[in-house]
Design a protein around this motif. Structure first.
Motif, PDB file in Angstrom:
ATOM      1  N   VAL A   1      19.552  52.548  14.157  1.00  0.00           N
ATOM      2  CA  VAL A   1      19.405  51.340  13.341  1.00  0.00           C
ATOM      3  C   VAL A   1      20.021  51.542  11.960  1.00  0.00           C
ATOM      4  O   VAL A   1      20.712  50.649  11.444  1.00  0.00           O
ATOM      5  N   LEU A   2      19.815  52.709  11.360  1.00  0.00           N
ATOM      6  CA  LEU A   2      20.401  52.959  10.046  1.00  0.00           C
ATOM      7  C   LEU A   2      21.927  52.967  10.120  1.00  0.00           C
ATOM      8  O   LEU A   2      22.607  52.463   9.208  1.00  0.00           O
ATOM      9  N   TRP A   3      22.471  53.500  11.196  1.00  0.00           N
ATOM     10  CA  TRP A   3      23.930  53.533  11.372  1.00  0.00           C
ATOM     11  C   TRP A   3      24.480  52.137  11.598  1.00  0.00           C
ATOM     12  O   TRP A   3      25.459  51.738  10.962  1.00  0.00           O
ATOM     13  N   THR A   4      23.874  51.371  12.489  1.00  0.00           N
ATOM     14  CA  THR A   4      24.374  50.021  12.758  1.00  0.00           C
ATOM     15  C   THR A   4      24.166  49.092  11.567  1.00  0.00           C
ATOM     16  O   THR A   4      24.983  48.196  11.323  1.00  0.00           O
ATOM     17  N   ALA A   5      23.092  49.299  10.818  1.00  0.00           N
ATOM     18  CA  ALA A   5      22.877  48.487   9.621  1.00  0.00           C
ATOM     19  C   ALA A   5      24.011  48.684   8.621  1.00  0.00           C
ATOM     20  O   ALA A   5      24.422  47.741   7.931  1.00  0.00           O
ATOM     21  N   ARG A   6      24.522  49.902   8.574  1.00  0.00           N
ATOM     22  CA  ARG A   6      25.585  50.209   7.607  1.00  0.00           C
ATOM     23  C   ARG A   6      26.857  49.425   7.912  1.00  0.00           C
ATOM     24  O   ARG A   6      27.444  48.802   7.014  1.00  0.00           O
ATOM     25  N   TRP A   7      27.312  49.432   9.174  1.00  0.00           N
ATOM     26  CA  TRP A   7      28.596  48.799   9.458  1.00  0.00           C
ATOM     27  C   TRP A   7      28.489  47.356   9.948  1.00  0.00           C
ATOM     28  O   TRP A   7      29.464  46.602   9.865  1.00  0.00           O
ATOM     29  N   MET A   8      27.308  46.954  10.415  1.00  0.00           N
ATOM     30  CA  MET A   8      27.168  45.581  10.891  1.00  0.00           C
ATOM     31  C   MET A   8      26.776  44.604   9.790  1.00  0.00           C
ATOM     32  O   MET A   8      27.257  43.468   9.763  1.00  0.00           O
ATOM     33  N   VAL A   9      25.884  45.023   8.884  1.00  0.00           N
ATOM     34  CA  VAL A   9      25.440  44.104   7.826  1.00  0.00           C
ATOM     35  C   VAL A   9      25.619  44.669   6.420  1.00  0.00           C
ATOM     36  O   VAL A   9      25.242  44.038   5.449  1.00  0.00           O
TER      37      VAL A   9
END
Length: 249
Positions: A50-58
């Motif tokens: 979640v921390l990784w996807t939060a970085r590049w998605m939002v």
């Protein structure tokens, strides 16, 4: 006005986040069923995802400041959204949470929380709930770990003020362990409700430990002052002015 593209990205991010919870929960279930290590690895993997996807998605970057606590300590944290839970869990080696009892019956989260040794609290019973919480924590203290408690008892929006509950002081005195306050600004970017996620740097900061031996009143005053003051500073650093929010009395 909120950016419609960012709103769409936020919606897609949330959908994949909950799908990832389901997928990882199922994949790790056999290992988690026989070993708490499997449950912990599952939850660590989910937090990192979640921390990784939060970085590049939002566009939400996360940062941990201060000395990360280890060993047997209480972490008394500011709680603004699900994001601070993920950042703290990912940062410390062996976290378990004081959490409201209703969450223990939710799919995936409840199952893994039980395997991690999280302690449920019935918030409606006040004094009885505190006594049971202390007893349950003592029973779960066979292995060293970091006990995470949210001293205000709930998520609090940036700029809002809610009193600190006495349960943290009861644990501090009953366990005779250091207490590490933790401040945050995550609610500026990831609100406690709603879909929209705002880009920026979300911070959780571990503050100087409060050693055992303080009396209850002094402990509570110092804890609240330190966490609220530093959280306000982190929110201002993020471009949010907490004092601009009118308070309800």
């Amino acid at each position: 006005m909120k950016n419609p593209v960012q709103w769409l990205r936020s919606a897609v991010f949330l959908v994949q986040m909950y799908l990832a919870m389901l997928v990882l929960g199922v994949v790790f279930a056999p290992w988690a069923a026989v070993s708490p290590k499997g449950a912990r690895l599952a939850c660590k993997s989910y937090a990192r995802w979640v921390l990784w996807t939060a970085r590049w998605m939002v566009g939400i970057r996360s940062e941990v400041r201060g000395e990360v606590p280890s060993g047997e300590v209480i972490v008394a944290a500011k709680h603004q959204s699900f994001l601070d839970i993920l950042i703290i869990f990912n940062a410390v080696p062996s976290a378990r949470f004081i959490m409201k009892r209703e969450l223990m019956w939710t799919p995936v989260i409840g199952v893994y929380a039980k395997r991690l040794g999280c302690v449920p609290v019935d918030r409606g019973k006040r004094g009885a709930a505190i006594a049971k919480m202390v007893k349950d924590v003592a029973l779960q203290s066979r292995e060293p770990g970091q006990l995470i408690i949210y001293s205000q008892g709930t998520r609090v929006a940036p700029g809002a003020r809610k009193p600190y509950k006495i349960g943290t002081a009861v644990l501090y005195q009953g366990l005779s362990q250091p207490c590490v306050p933790a401040a945050t600004n995550v609610g500026v970017f990831w609100p406690r409700t709603g879909i929209y996620r705002k880009p920026g740097l979300a911070v959780v900061e571990f503050l100087e430990p409060m050693l055992p031996g303080m009396d209850r009143e002094e402990f509570m005053v110092q804890l609240e002052n330190r966490v609220e003051r530093r959280s306000d500073e982190l929110m201002r650093e993020a471009g949010f002015e907490p004092d601009a929010i009118p308070q309800q009395h």
